[in-house]
Design a protein around this motif. Structure first.
Motif, mmCIF file in Angstrom:
data_model
loop_
_atom_site.group_PDB
_atom_site.id
_atom_site.type_symbol
_atom_site.label_atom_id
_atom_site.label_comp_id
_atom_site.label_asym_id
_atom_site.label_seq_id
_atom_site.Cartn_x
_atom_site.Cartn_y
_atom_site.Cartn_z
ATOM 1 N N ASP A 21 0.824 -1.214 0.000
ATOM 2 C CA ASP A 21 0.000 0.000 0.000
ATOM 3 C C ASP A 21 0.860 1.267 0.000
ATOM 4 O O ASP A 21 0.728 2.139 0.867
ATOM 5 C CB ASP A 21 -0.938 0.007 1.205
ATOM 6 N N VAL A 22 1.747 1.352 -0.981
ATOM 7 C CA VAL A 22 2.656 2.496 -1.081
ATOM 8 C C VAL A 22 2.595 3.079 -2.489
ATOM 9 O O VAL A 22 2.110 2.443 -3.438
ATOM 10 C CB VAL A 22 4.111 2.093 -0.755
ATOM 11 N N THR A 23 3.091 4.291 -2.622
ATOM 12 C CA THR A 23 3.129 4.924 -3.940
ATOM 13 C C THR A 23 4.342 4.425 -4.716
ATOM 14 O O THR A 23 5.304 3.894 -4.139
ATOM 15 C CB THR A 23 3.215 6.451 -3.819
ATOM 16 N N LEU A 24 4.289 4.649 -6.010
ATOM 17 C CA LEU A 24 5.412 4.272 -6.851
ATOM 18 C C LEU A 24 6.678 5.026 -6.439
ATOM 19 O O LEU A 24 7.774 4.470 -6.448
ATOM 20 C CB LEU A 24 5.085 4.558 -8.322
ATOM 21 N N LEU A 25 6.528 6.283 -6.066
ATOM 22 C CA LEU A 25 7.693 7.056 -5.648
ATOM 23 C C LEU A 25 8.342 6.436 -4.411
ATOM 24 O O LEU A 25 9.580 6.371 -4.317
ATOM 25 C CB LEU A 25 7.296 8.501 -5.363
ATOM 26 N N LEU A 63 1.678 10.276 -12.153
ATOM 27 C CA LEU A 63 2.636 10.903 -11.245
ATOM 28 C C LEU A 63 3.036 9.843 -10.228
ATOM 29 O O LEU A 63 2.181 9.259 -9.557
ATOM 30 C CB LEU A 63 2.017 12.104 -10.531
ATOM 31 N N ALA A 64 4.326 9.593 -10.112
ATOM 32 C CA ALA A 64 4.806 8.533 -9.230
ATOM 33 C C ALA A 64 4.433 8.779 -7.777
ATOM 34 O O ALA A 64 4.244 7.830 -7.005
ATOM 35 C CB ALA A 64 6.320 8.385 -9.366
ATOM 36 N N CYS A 65 4.301 10.053 -7.385
ATOM 37 C CA CYS A 65 4.006 10.359 -5.991
ATOM 38 C C CYS A 65 2.555 10.088 -5.605
ATOM 39 O O CYS A 65 2.224 10.076 -4.416
ATOM 40 C CB CYS A 65 4.370 11.801 -5.666
ATOM 41 N N SER A 66 1.686 9.885 -6.595
ATOM 42 C CA SER A 66 0.278 9.642 -6.280
ATOM 43 C C SER A 66 -0.209 8.253 -6.725
ATOM 44 O O SER A 66 -1.255 7.792 -6.269
ATOM 45 C CB SER A 66 -0.611 10.714 -6.935
ATOM 46 N N TYR A 67 0.552 7.612 -7.603
ATOM 47 C CA TYR A 67 0.129 6.300 -8.105
ATOM 48 C C TYR A 67 0.452 5.205 -7.087
ATOM 49 O O TYR A 67 1.590 5.077 -6.640
ATOM 50 C CB TYR A 67 0.823 5.992 -9.426
ATOM 51 N N LYS A 68 -0.560 4.414 -6.725
ATOM 52 C CA LYS A 68 -0.357 3.280 -5.822
ATOM 53 C C LYS A 68 0.135 2.083 -6.631
ATOM 54 O O LYS A 68 -0.582 1.549 -7.467
ATOM 55 C CB LYS A 68 -1.654 2.934 -5.086
ATOM 56 N N VAL A 69 1.344 1.683 -6.364
ATOM 57 C CA VAL A 69 2.001 0.656 -7.168
ATOM 58 C C VAL A 69 1.335 -0.708 -6.958
ATOM 59 O O VAL A 69 0.823 -1.016 -5.876
ATOM 60 C CB VAL A 69 3.505 0.610 -6.830
ATOM 61 N N GLN A 70 1.337 -1.513 -8.035
ATOM 62 C CA GLN A 70 0.762 -2.853 -8.005
ATOM 63 C C GLN A 70 1.816 -3.868 -8.420
ATOM 64 O O GLN A 70 2.718 -3.567 -9.216
ATOM 65 C CB GLN A 70 -0.438 -2.945 -8.960
#
Length: 231
Positions: A21-25, A63-70
């Motif tokens: 549950d983290v952002t891509l950034l 935007l990497a700071c807002s996208y939740k990585v999967q």
């Protein structure tokens, strides 16, 4: 465990991080600080305001700071711009289109705007110059002289500003490689993190162009560049 693939030069490199549950950034920072210090990416505000962390995930601009990585995500730099290294791109060429289009207040009339006046182009003022719209634009991918989405949106911002005393000059500047070259595909709107519809702004610029006597050169004639109608 989250596994992602990052494009580096001409190949994809897989990385795994023990995060949830983290952002891509956050993932990129984890990789750089604990696994591979050579990984290069841009970031700034971490609040979806500066636009510096724009990149592509699964062939879509984010935007990497807002996208939740999967798990399984594929990460690439923006398209249609020079890649400096890894996920960092050179946007200088795209930014020059604002100058070419004279996308600023040229002849200020010195009048005050009401709240209703300000709302006319309030959304256009939210552009963070992330470059996502240029990356997604199919016209810019084949015509590097195309003024592009955010420059044209910025032009509309000032054409619609009641303080601008020379809106026709701005309309004149967007006829060549501008409003008529856009395919209105709406890809720029879909990827804009600020929900700005450059497609709608370009349609408004076309309507304003017609008021000044221009016409779509794809339909039987080439628009006048002196402001007079073409028949």
């Amino acid at each position: 465990m989250i596994n992602i693939n990052i494009k580096r030069e001409n190949e994809f490199v897989e990385y795994g991080v023990d995060l949830e549950d983290v952002t891509l950034l956050e993932v990129l920072i984890e990789i750089k600080t604990k696994q591979d210090v050579s990984l290069v990416f841009s970031s700034g505000c971490r609040s979806s305001v500066c636009g510096s962390c724009s990149m592509r995930v699964n062939e879509r601009e984010v935007l990497a700071c807002s996208y939740k990585v999967q798990d399984g995500d594929t990460i690439e730099p923006l398209k249609n711009v020079e890649v400096i290294r890894d996920l960092v791109t050179d946007m200088d060429a795209s930014y020059t289109f604002n100058a070419r289009a004279k996308a600023w207040l040229q002849e200020g009339l010195g009048i005050s705007l009401t709240q209703d006046d300000a709302k006319i182009n309030e959304v256009q003022s939210d552009c963070i110059l992330c470059g996502s719209c240029y990356s997604a634009c199919p016209v810019y991918s084949v015509n590097k002289d195309f003024l592009g989405p955010f420059a044209l949106t910025r032009v509309w911002k000032y054409v619609s500003d009641k303080r601008e005393g020379e809106p026709k000059t701005k309309i004149d500047n967007v006829q060549l490689n501008g409003v008529w070259d856009c395919t209105l595909c709406n890809e720029c709107t879909i990827v804009c993190p600020q929900n700005i519809s450059s497609k709608t702004d370009i349609e408004k610029l076309r309507f304003k162009s017609a008021q000044y006597g221009y016409m779509d050169p794809n339909f039987g004639g080439f628009g006048s560049f002196d402001g007079s109608p073409s028949f």
